[in-house]
Design an enzyme around this catalytic site. Structure first.
Site, PDB file in Angstrom:
ATOM      1  N   LYS A   1      10.570   1.856  87.205  1.00  0.00           N
ATOM      2  CA  LYS A   1      10.406   0.536  87.815  1.00  0.00           C
ATOM      3  C   LYS A   1      10.411   0.609  89.339  1.00  0.00           C
ATOM      4  O   LYS A   1      10.803   1.600  89.953  1.00  0.00           O
ATOM      5  CB  LYS A   1      11.503  -0.407  87.315  1.00  0.00           C
ATOM      6  CG  LYS A   1      11.253  -0.875  85.877  1.00  0.00           C
ATOM      7  CD  LYS A   1      12.204  -1.957  85.442  1.00  0.00           C
ATOM      8  CE  LYS A   1      11.786  -2.532  84.086  1.00  0.00           C
ATOM      9  NZ  LYS A   1      12.720  -3.562  83.591  1.00  0.00           N
TER      10      LYS A   1
ATOM     11  N   ARG B   1      15.794   2.308  77.306  1.00  0.00           N
ATOM     12  CA  ARG B   1      14.392   1.978  77.001  1.00  0.00           C
ATOM     13  C   ARG B   1      13.516   2.680  78.032  1.00  0.00           C
ATOM     14  O   ARG B   1      13.592   2.382  79.228  1.00  0.00           O
ATOM     15  CB  ARG B   1      14.184   0.456  77.053  1.00  0.00           C
ATOM     16  CG  ARG B   1      12.768  -0.003  76.727  1.00  0.00           C
ATOM     17  CD  ARG B   1      12.666  -1.519  76.816  1.00  0.00           C
ATOM     18  NE  ARG B   1      11.320  -1.988  76.492  1.00  0.00           N
ATOM     19  CZ  ARG B   1      10.337  -2.119  77.386  1.00  0.00           C
ATOM     20  NH1 ARG B   1      10.567  -1.823  78.663  1.00  0.00           N
ATOM     21  NH2 ARG B   1       9.148  -2.544  77.014  1.00  0.00           N
TER      22      ARG B   1
END
Length: 274
Positions: A221, A255
């Site tokens: 991210k 995740r």
């Protein structure tokens, strides 16, 4: 600490890895990469062989600039993927990344085991009813607004305190409907600035006060690649570092896009017996 997935009790006392499979043309990292049956099967096979416990399928990109996708188009993308994967790997525990109740319903009826909702019911007031009806594990993420507006909604007096209140209210509602298996996702990158993401990471152990498993979705991210002035494609090392920090703070599910590295991270963490 366990969750019931299609009658199978998954023990989360040892952290598990959830592999990401985006069947969207525009995901921030791997958009358009898995667009035909062979590519989907190959990637799922790879993630399972590397040790993923769950495969999380998304058919609607939640990045801030993502284009609108109709409910029917989302279903038309995701249901064939579910059916294809379960045909080749029938024991796979599939998580579905959706905030729409009808997509969740169609996915569960097609064999999905978990619903992963970035909005925790905020964007579809029927979602909790669907989860209660089918009694599947429900991942509730913290976010404000929607993917198009979330980055303008980052004003908090005390971000972690407000997140704890948000989750406690969601848990109360879920319990009132008889929903048993709940997982909390702090929602890194969703209605949070980079500095706020790191504040949440620093205080992640506080979410354990709610006595529910916590999922960390940090993989590649912008909180990593913008901080390091690199690209998402170069952010695996940073991902592994922050996944390790998340594990030390009690995270039970990672995740990730890169399963092998996350599984190795869990294995080494477990050797420390912290």
């Amino acid at each position: 600490m366990t969750i019931n997935c299609k009658g199978e009790l998954i023990d989360l006392s040892i952290p598990k890895v959830m592999g990401i499979l985006n069947v969207t043309p525009n995901s921030f990292f791997d958009g358009g990469k898995y667009k035909n049956e062979d590519e989907i099967i190959s990637q799922v096979d790879k993630m399972l062989s590397e040790g993923a416990t769950f495969i999380d399928i998304g058919a609607y990109s939640s990045k801030p600039s993502a284009e609108f996708v109709s409910e029917q188009e989302e279903i038309d993308r995701i249901v064939p993927a579910i059916e294809l994967i379960l045909k080749h790997f029938p024991e796979t525990l599939l998580s579905i990344d959706t905030f729409r109740a009808e997509v969740a319903k169609a996915s569960i009826e097609s064999g999905a085991a978990i619903i992963n909702d970035i909005a925790a019911g905020e964007l579809d007031d029927k979602m909790f009813d669907v989860i209660a009806k089918y009694n599947v594990p429900y991942i509730m993420m913290h976010m404000r607004g929607n993917p198009q507006t979330m980055q303008s909604l980052t004003q908090y007096d005390d971000i972690v305190k407000e997140m704890l209140f948000y989750f406690s209210e969601k848990v109360k509602k879920a319990r009132s409907l008889g929903i048993n298996d709940l997982i909390l996702d702090p929602g890194f990158g969703f209605a949070k600035t980079t500095d706020q993401n790191y504040e949440v990471m620093q205080k992640m152990e506080l979410f354990n006060l709610l006595e529910l498993p916590v999922l960390a979705g940090i993989s590649r991210k912008s909180m990593i690649y913008k901080t390091l002035d690199i690209t998402a494609q170069e952010a695996l090392n940073g991902t592994t570092f922050l996944n390790t920090i998340a594990l030390t703070k009690g995270t039970k599910i990672l995740r990730v896009h890169d399963v092998k590295e996350a599984v190795e991270c869990v294995a080494l963490f477990n050797k420390l017996d912290l």
